[in-house]
Scaffold this motif. Sequence first.
Motif, PDB file in Angstrom:
ATOM      1  N   LYS A   1       0.987   4.835   1.268  1.00 14.09           N
ATOM      2  CA  LYS A   1       0.730   6.038   2.164  1.00 14.09           C
ATOM      3  C   LYS A   1       1.389   6.860   2.765  1.00 14.09           C
ATOM      4  O   LYS A   1       2.582   6.357   3.154  1.00 14.09           O
ATOM      5  CB  LYS A   1      -0.583   5.292   3.264  1.00 14.09           C
ATOM      6  CG  LYS A   1      -0.034   4.309   3.980  1.00 14.09           C
ATOM      7  CD  LYS A   1      -0.950   3.618   4.906  1.00 14.09           C
ATOM      8  CE  LYS A   1      -0.283   2.527   5.683  1.00 14.09           C
ATOM      9  NZ  LYS A   1      -1.137   1.775   6.558  1.00 14.09           N
ATOM     10  N   GLU A   2       1.303   7.963   3.171  1.00 20.69           N
ATOM     11  CA  GLU A   2       1.909   9.041   3.892  1.00 20.69           C
ATOM     12  C   GLU A   2       3.401   9.114   3.160  1.00 20.69           C
ATOM     13  O   GLU A   2       4.568   9.119   3.975  1.00 20.69           O
ATOM     14  CB  GLU A   2       2.321   8.557   5.331  1.00 20.69           C
ATOM     15  CG  GLU A   2       0.837   8.702   6.003  1.00 20.69           C
ATOM     16  CD  GLU A   2       0.824   7.946   7.326  1.00 20.69           C
ATOM     17  OE1 GLU A   2       2.001   7.916   7.911  1.00 20.69           O
ATOM     18  OE2 GLU A   2      -0.320   7.839   7.968  1.00 20.69           O
TER      19      GLU A   2
ATOM     20  N   GLU B   1       0.867  -1.300   0.005  1.00 22.24           N
ATOM     21  CA  GLU B   1       0.045   0.044   0.087  1.00 22.24           C
ATOM     22  C   GLU B   1       0.933   1.255   0.064  1.00 22.24           C
ATOM     23  O   GLU B   1       1.954   1.334   0.669  1.00 22.24           O
ATOM     24  CB  GLU B   1      -0.894   0.089   1.176  1.00 22.24           C
ATOM     25  CG  GLU B   1      -1.926  -1.035   1.332  1.00 22.24           C
ATOM     26  CD  GLU B   1      -2.553  -0.890   2.463  1.00 22.24           C
ATOM     27  OE1 GLU B   1      -2.220  -0.686   3.788  1.00 22.24           O
ATOM     28  OE2 GLU B   1      -3.855  -1.592   2.638  1.00 22.24           O
TER      29      GLU B   1
END
Length: 166
Positions: free
Chosen positions: A42-43, A40
């Motif tokens: 993210k951030e 994934e």
Amino acid sequence: EIVVDYRNGVNSHSTMISVPVQFGESKRQAEPILSNIVVEYKEGHYTLTGDVFNAGLEVANSVVITTGEGGQPVNPYREYVVGSLQPDDFSSFELTFTAENTSIVDMVVNYRDVDGNPFVRTTPVTIPAKTTAKEKQPGIALPIIAVIAISAAVIGGAIWYSWKKR
């Protein structure tokens, strides 16, 4: 080579014998396999979770998992130390990394056999494209809003018709 010295009466003889020894790959060695991989974004970095399974017949010692070619490890999970992995055993892991201009990143599993000999196994992993905040906005999707509006209009129309009929 084996050197054979012998005597036949008073005569000395010496003979060299060459014995061919071929070393092959151990059929009992540890064989770590990565599975259940989920990546994934993210951030600002990728998070990879998965399992490492020892499909071999020997213990895999000092098992360490990290990213290889295509990825740059970042904190908080630059490497994941599993330690000892028994045959037919598995361990879950989590890694964080960044990747630029690539869709495949190598996952590297370093381990040692019972004698301490180091081994490396590399597994390519496909990573998803980065998404921006504009592409993925929180909230209710447009088709759901349309269904709710149409349902409200139908229910409102039914109520209005039933009141008009009285």
